[in-house]
Scaffold this motif. Structure first.
Motif, PDB file in Angstrom:
ATOM      1  N   VAL A 190       0.772  -1.274  -0.006  1.00 30.62           N
ATOM      2  CA  VAL A 190       0.150  -0.145   0.141  1.00 30.62           C
ATOM      3  C   VAL A 190       0.821   1.219  -0.052  1.00 30.62           C
ATOM      4  CG1 VAL A 190      -1.713   1.174   1.345  1.00 30.62           C
ATOM      5  CG2 VAL A 190      -1.980  -1.088   1.020  1.00 30.62           C
ATOM      6  N   TYR A 193       1.029   3.889  -2.727  1.00 35.84           N
ATOM      7  CA  TYR A 193      -0.167   4.842  -2.978  1.00 35.84           C
ATOM      8  C   TYR A 193      -0.486   5.831  -1.815  1.00 35.84           C
ATOM      9  CZ  TYR A 193      -0.562   1.290  -6.431  1.00 35.84           C
ATOM     10  OH  TYR A 193      -0.574   0.216  -7.621  1.00 35.84           O
ATOM     11  N   PHE A 195      -0.395   8.980  -1.022  1.00 35.33           N
ATOM     12  CA  PHE A 195       0.067  10.293  -2.034  1.00 35.33           C
ATOM     13  C   PHE A 195      -0.111  11.363  -0.890  1.00 35.33           C
ATOM     14  CE2 PHE A 195      -1.480   7.638  -5.694  1.00 35.33           C
ATOM     15  CZ  PHE A 195      -0.354   7.351  -6.018  1.00 35.33           C
ATOM     16  N   ALA A 361     -10.714   5.940  -5.345  1.00 32.68           N
ATOM     17  CA  ALA A 361      -9.757   6.118  -4.269  1.00 32.68           C
ATOM     18  C   ALA A 361      -9.766   7.770  -3.817  1.00 32.68           C
ATOM     19  CB  ALA A 361      -8.317   5.796  -5.082  1.00 32.68           C
ATOM     20  N   ASN A 399      -8.705  -0.930  -8.059  1.00 32.85           N
ATOM     21  CA  ASN A 399      -7.356  -1.513  -7.141  1.00 32.85           C
ATOM     22  C   ASN A 399      -7.503  -1.350  -5.525  1.00 32.85           C
ATOM     23  OD1 ASN A 399      -4.876  -1.483  -6.108  1.00 32.85           O
ATOM     24  ND2 ASN A 399      -3.886  -0.553  -7.956  1.00 32.85           N
ATOM     25  N   LEU A 402      -4.749   0.578  -3.829  1.00 30.53           N
ATOM     26  CA  LEU A 402      -4.829   2.113  -3.952  1.00 30.53           C
ATOM     27  C   LEU A 402      -6.035   2.617  -3.187  1.00 30.53           C
ATOM     28  CD1 LEU A 402      -4.318   4.716  -5.662  1.00 30.53           C
ATOM     29  CD2 LEU A 402      -6.042   3.918  -7.250  1.00 30.53           C
ATOM     30  N   GLY A 405      -4.610   2.811   0.334  1.00 29.31           N
ATOM     31  CA  GLY A 405      -3.621   4.152   0.256  1.00 29.31           C
ATOM     32  C   GLY A 405      -4.289   5.353   0.623  1.00 29.31           C
ATOM     33  N   SER A 409      -3.947   7.888   3.773  1.00 33.34           N
ATOM     34  CA  SER A 409      -3.989   9.233   3.285  1.00 33.34           C
ATOM     35  C   SER A 409      -4.780  10.005   3.980  1.00 33.34           C
ATOM     36  CB  SER A 409      -3.755   9.287   1.980  1.00 33.34           C
ATOM     37  OG  SER A 409      -2.701   8.818   1.382  1.00 33.34           O
ATOM     38  N   PHE A 457      -4.471  10.091  -6.783  1.00 31.88           N
ATOM     39  CA  PHE A 457      -5.542   9.149  -6.711  1.00 31.88           C
ATOM     40  C   PHE A 457      -6.365   8.904  -7.995  1.00 31.88           C
ATOM     41  CE2 PHE A 457      -4.845   9.689  -2.151  1.00 31.88           C
ATOM     42  CZ  PHE A 457      -4.362   8.423  -1.876  1.00 31.88           C
ATOM     43  N   CYS A 460      -4.043   7.524 -10.864  1.00 33.66           N
ATOM     44  CA  CYS A 460      -4.036   6.178 -10.605  1.00 33.66           C
ATOM     45  C   CYS A 460      -5.245   5.421 -11.056  1.00 33.66           C
ATOM     46  CB  CYS A 460      -3.350   5.629  -9.493  1.00 33.66           C
ATOM     47  SG  CYS A 460      -1.677   6.159  -9.091  1.00 33.66           S
TER      48      CYS A 460
END
Length: 465
Positions: A190, A193, A195, A361, A399, A402, A405, A409, A457, A460
Motif C-alpha cells: 500500500v 499509494y 500520496f 480512491a 485497485n 490504491l 492508500g 492518506s 489518486f 492512478c
C-alpha cells in the motif's frame, strides 16, 4: 437511532465557532453541547456529564494526557539546566541562516520516525531556540514539525502508525483471500499509494528550501516578526496560553536566555534516553519517566538545581501544559459525540452511490479527510472505513491497494490538518504559540498537499495503475 443530516450540525457549528472566535477549547465544548442537545434535547446535561467523566476515565485518554503533562515538566527541567541552550548553541554553528535552520528541522523530523508524539515534542524542543535566533517564526517551525509527524510515521514502516494499520488490514477476510499472510506485507504494498504523506513531505521540504511562497497567515507571521525586530525591546513571538504557576504556590524564575552557558550533555543524555527507550520498548510512558529520572541523576549531584527546585519545576511544567490537556480532552469528547451520532457511517454511505473504479480512491481520500478533519478521529474512522472500502473496491473491480492508500492518506490528512487534533495541539504547544494561529497558518500548505494527493489518486484510478 439514526440522525441523518442532523449529525452534520455539531461539526459545522464547532468549525464556525472556532473560525469566528479563534478559540479551540470553547469551540470543541460547544460542538459537544450541540450534539447532545440533538440527541437528548432538554435532558442533555446528565448524558453530557457522563460523557465528560467517561472520557476522563478512559485509559487510552489518560495515557495521552499524562504523557503530555510529564513532557511539560521534562521541558522545564531541560530549560532550567540550560541543556536546550547548549544544544541550541551547537546547532547555531551549523544553522547559519533561515533556510538551513528549517531544513535541519525537517531532517530531525524525518530521522525521529518512531512515533508522531515523540517526533513533534522532541524536534520542537530541539529547534525552537535556534529558530528564534535565525528569525524563523514559531508558526513556521510548528508547520514543519506537524508535517514531519504523522506523514513520516506513515511513510517509514517502523512506527506506531504502521503497527496499527497492519493490524487493521490483515483482519479483513478479503485481504487474506488476496494471498497476503501478514499485515506488514499488505502495508508495504500500500505504501507506494500513500500520496498525501508524500505530498505533505514534498511541500514542507519546498517550504523549508524557500521554494514555496509564504501564504496567508504564514506570510503575516513573517511580517509580524519583521515588525518586532524593528522595535528595540520587542515582545516574545510566542503567545501560547499558560497557567499562572504562582497560583499553585510555586515561583519559578528562569535564567536570562541570551547567555552562552549551557552544556549540551544536559540535553543530549535525557533526550537520548527518551528516544532510545521509546525505540526499545515502544512505550513512551516508560521513556519519559526514565528521562525525568535521568534529569534528577544528572542535575542534582552537579548542583544544577536542588531537589526542591526539581520538584517545583516539574509541577510548573505540568501546569503550563494544562490548557493543551483541556483541548485534548475536549477533542476526545467531540470524537465520541460524533461517533454516537453515526457521522462516519452517514457520510460514507452517502457517497457510496457516486463511486466507480476510476474515482473510488480519490473520493475515499476526500471523504476520510473531511471526516477526520471535523471529528479528530483518525484510527477509529479508518478502522470502520477499511471494512467498507475493501469489499467495495472488489465489487467495483478497483485497485484495493490504491483504495487502502487513500484510507491511510485521509487519516494522515486529518492528523495534520485538523485544528484540534493531538498532533496540531502538541505542535503549537511545543512551539509555544496559539493553537489556532498554527492551524490556520499551515492550512494553505495542507490544502496544496491534499490537491496533489487527489491528483495522484485520480491518475492512478483513471489509468488503472
Amino acid at each position: 437511532m439514526q440522525y441523518g443530516i442532523l449529525c452534520l450540525l455539531p461539526p459545522a457549528a464547532m468549525l464556525i465557532f472556532a473560525l469566528k472566535t479563534k478559540k479551540s477549547f470553547e469551540a470543541l465544548i460547544f460542538g459537544t453541547l450541540v450534539a447532545y442537545l440533538i440527541m437528548y434535547k432538554a435532558a442533555f446535561i446528565g448524558p453530557w456529564c457522563d460523557l465528560l467523566l467517561s472520557e476522563i476515565s478512559n485509559a487510552d485518554n489518560q495515557y495521552i494526557l499524562l504523557l503530555c503533562g510529564l513532557f511539560g515538566g521534562f521541558i522545564f527541567l531541560l530549560r532550567e539546566a540550560k541543556g536546550t541552550l547548549g544544544f541550541s548553541n551547537l546547532l547555531s554553528r551549523f544553522c547559519k541562516n533561515e533556510r538551513i535552520t528549517m531544513m535541519m528541522s525537517v531532517f530531525l523530523g524525518i530521522i525521529i520516525f518512531v512515533d508522531d508524539y515523540l517526533n513533534i515534542m522532541t524536534v520542537g524542543t530541539c529547534m525552537k531556540d535556534v529558530c528564534d535566533k535565525r528569525k524563523v517564526p514559531r508558526q513556521a517551525l510548528a508547520y514543519i514539525i506537524d508535517s514531519t509527524g504523522a506523514p513520516i510515521c506513515a511513510l517509514i514502516p517502523f512506527s506506531t502508525w504502521v503497527v496499527f494499520y497492519s493490524g487493521v488490514f490483515i483482519q479483513e477476510p478479503d485481504i487474506l483471500n488476496m494471498g497476503f499472510s501478514t499485515g506488514m506485507s499488505v502495508y508495504l504494498k500500500v505504501l507506494p499509494y500513500m500520496f498525501y504523506p508524500m505530498a505533505a513531505l514534498l511541500v514542507v521540504i519546498l517550504f523549508a528550501c524557500k521554494l514555496m511562497p509564504k501564504l496567508g497567515k504564514m506570510k503575516a507571521a513573517y511580517t509580524d516578526l519583521e515588525k518586532e525586530e524593528q522595535t528595540p525591546e520587542h515582545p516574545k513571538m510566542h503567545n501560547a496560553p499558560s497557567v499562572d504557576i504562582a497560583m499553585a504556590g510555586m515561583s519559578v524564575d528562569y535564567p536570562p536566555e541570551n547567555t552562552n552557558a549551557g552544556n549540551i550533555l544536559d540535553f543530549l543524555i535525557p533526550i537520548g534516553i527518551l528516544i532510545g527507550v521509546t525505540v526499545a520498548t515502544q512505550d513512551m510512558m516508560q521513556a519519559i519517566i526514565l528521562a525525568l529520572a535521568s534529569c534528577m541523576i544528572l542535575y542534582l549531584p552537579r548542583k544544577k538545581m536542588t531537589f526542591t527546585r526539581y520538584v517545583e519545576l516539574f509541577f510548573a511544567g505540568f501546569a503550563d501544559i494544562l490548557p493543551v490537556l483541556a483541548i485534548l480532552l475536549a477533542s476526545f469528547m467531540i470524537k465520541t459525540a460524533c461517533g454516537e451520532m453515526g457521522l462516519s457511517e452517514y457520510v460514507i454511505n452517502l457517497c457510496v452511490p457516486y463511486m466507480n473504479a476510476k474515482t473510488l480512491a480519490a473520493i475515499i481520500f476526500v471523504v476520510i479527510a473531511v471526516l477526520t478533519f471535523v471529528t479528530s478521529s483518525f484510527w477509529g474512522i479508518e478502522a470502520v472505513a477499511v471494512s467498507i472500502v475493501v469489499p467495495l473496491a472488489i465489487a467495483l473491480d478497483a485497485n484495493v491497494l490504491l483504495a487502502l492508500g487513500a484510507v491511510v492518506s485521509g487519516g494522515v490528512f486529518g492528523s495534520h490538518a485538523c485544528f484540534y487534533s493531538d498532533a496540531t495541539v502538541l505542535s503549537s504547544a511545543t512551539c509555544e504559540i496559539d493553537n489556532m494561529s498554527h492551524a490556520v497558518s499551515q492550512f494553505p500548505y495542507v490544502l496544496i498537499s491534499a490537491a496533489l494527493a487527489v491528483a495522484g489518486f485520480l491518475i492512478c484510478g483513471i489509468f488503472a495503475l
